[in-house]
Design an enzyme around this catalytic site. Structure first.
Site, PDB file in Angstrom:
ATOM      1  N   ASP A 149       0.841  -1.189   0.000  1.00  0.00           N
ATOM      2  CA  ASP A 149       0.000   0.000   0.000  1.00  0.00           C
ATOM      3  C   ASP A 149       0.886   1.252   0.000  1.00  0.00           C
ATOM      4  OD1 ASP A 149      -2.856   1.097   0.391  1.00  0.00           O
ATOM      5  OD2 ASP A 149      -1.845   1.948   2.120  1.00  0.00           O
ATOM      6  N   HIS A 350      -7.158  -6.495  -0.351  1.00  0.00           N
ATOM      7  CA  HIS A 350      -6.083  -5.518  -0.215  1.00  0.00           C
ATOM      8  C   HIS A 350      -5.009  -5.910   0.799  1.00  0.00           C
ATOM      9  CE1 HIS A 350      -4.155  -1.612  -0.279  1.00  0.00           C
ATOM     10  NE2 HIS A 350      -4.363  -1.441   1.011  1.00  0.00           N
TER      11      HIS A 350
END
Length: 375
Positions: A149, A350
């Site tokens: 991320d 994610h």
């Protein structure tokens, strides 16, 4: 007894109060049942140099908290938003057992690391100086850098601007991207007029902090669920592409309850660690990083124009928003001549290294043994 990915003990040595399927998952991921039962989820069955230890290092004018384990070539693990060093709890003992020295810091603004009040202190230049300063303080010449991320954004920049310090790079979720034709906030407003966007929402000081800090547990469980492989596949596209401008961050998201109701990869005890830390710190420091994106565009115009020639690996979930909305990886393939592989994990959202710890450990260890051997 050790396993391929980690060094955790076998099922017979694990707490029998934990279901057999969960015990096997923990064994493969490199986490002991005793650690989970104690509420930590971070301990390794290995002792001595392979056990996780913590220190605070002075670097670039801040105090940086670092979790560390193992000996050998150094691997630097960079977490994303809204996370902590703890996001790598499955990787640290596995990499240490595989012969690496692992450093997993809380990035500036997070956890036990300093959180400067000035938003410009979170620009990319400062984050990079934190990392090179960390290596200098520990007497480390080079480190493979692994990011997830926001940590991936920093990792790609580190590989571009400091190739002598970071001879190998792994990105989870966020691919290498070319420099945009205009600052990011301008680009987002141009491409998605009238629509909610997380980056734009985070720009106004005090607004996002008030919403996210009001109930840290609610913020974290809604965020973790929405971006995970357990959420309905259309939830994130509706949230990030279909929500009208003016919405709050959490407004369009369902509250799934505690992780034990929906997550096969996050226990309530593990979730509790995140909640305690963000209740203590608030989300201010984490949000400030988003307010420097336009500064970065002007301050470091070379980022996104420099090829990454050192060995690189990209791993993502097919349900990860960082991949789904830019699944054309042509810019990365063009900008990363050193790319050694792309791995897309089916059904994974994610939180890559948490949702698929055993597979991520396997991929990391194989890549690092092949392409990172300098202490």
């Amino acid at each position: 007894m050790t396993t391929r990915g980690g060094g955790a003990s076998d099922d017979r040595a694990m707490d029998t109060s934990i279901p057999l399927g969960r015990r096997r998952f923990l064994r493969l991921s490199g986490t002991t049942a005793a650690a989970v039962a104690a509420g930590g989820g971070t301990a390794s069955a290995a002792s001595g140099e392979n056990a996780i230890r913590h220190r605070t290092v002075r670097t670039n004018g801040i105090r940086m908290h670092v979790a560390e384990a193992g000996r050998g070539p150094v691997v630097l693990l960079l977490h994303g938003f809204p996370e902590l060093w703890y996001s790598w709890r499955h990787q640290i003992p596995a990499l240490a057992a595989a012969g690496f020295r692992v450093l997993a810091p809380d990035l500036r603004g997070y956890g036990r690391t300093s959180a400067p009040a000035e938003p410009s202190a979170y620009r990319l230049r400062e984050n990079l100086a934190d990392l090179t300063g960390l290596l200098d303080a520990l007497g480390v010449r080079t480190a493979a850098v692994v990011g997830h991320d926001q940590g991936s954004t920093i990792a790609w920049a580190a590989a571009q601007l400091h190739p002598d310090r970071f001879p190998a790079v792994v990105s989870l979720g966020v691919p290498y991207t070319a420099r945009t034709p205009m600052p990011l906030t301008q680009l987002l407003r141009k491409n998605n007029p009238g629509k909610f966007n997380v980056v734009l929402y985070f720009q106004e000081p005090g607004v996002a902090e008030a919403e996210l800090d009001a109930d840290a547990s609610r913020t974290l469980r809604m965020t973790m669920y929405a971006l995970s492989g357990q959420a309905p596949p259309d939830l994130v596209p509706r949230w990030l592409l279909g929500t009208p401008e003016g919405s709050g961050y959490l407004t369009p998201l369902p509250d799934p309850g505690v992780p034990s109701r929906w997550s096969p990869w996050l226990t309530d005890a593990e979730f509790g660690h995140y909640v305690r830390e963000f209740r203590r710190t608030g989300f201010d420091g984490a949000i400030r990083r988003y307010r420097t994106f336009d500064i970065d565009w002007s301050d470091l115009p070379m980022v996104g124009t420099i090829e990454v020639r050192q060995p690189a690996l990209y791993v993502t979930g097919d349900l990860d928003s960082a991949y789904r909305f830019q699944s054309d990886l042509s810019a990365m393939r063009a900008g990363v001549p050193g790319l050694r592989g792309v791995e897309i994990l089916p059904g994974c959202g994610h939180w890559t290294q948490q949702e698929r710890p055993a597979r991520v450990n396997e991929l990391l260890i194989r890549f690092l043994h092949s392409h990172h051997t300098t202490p």
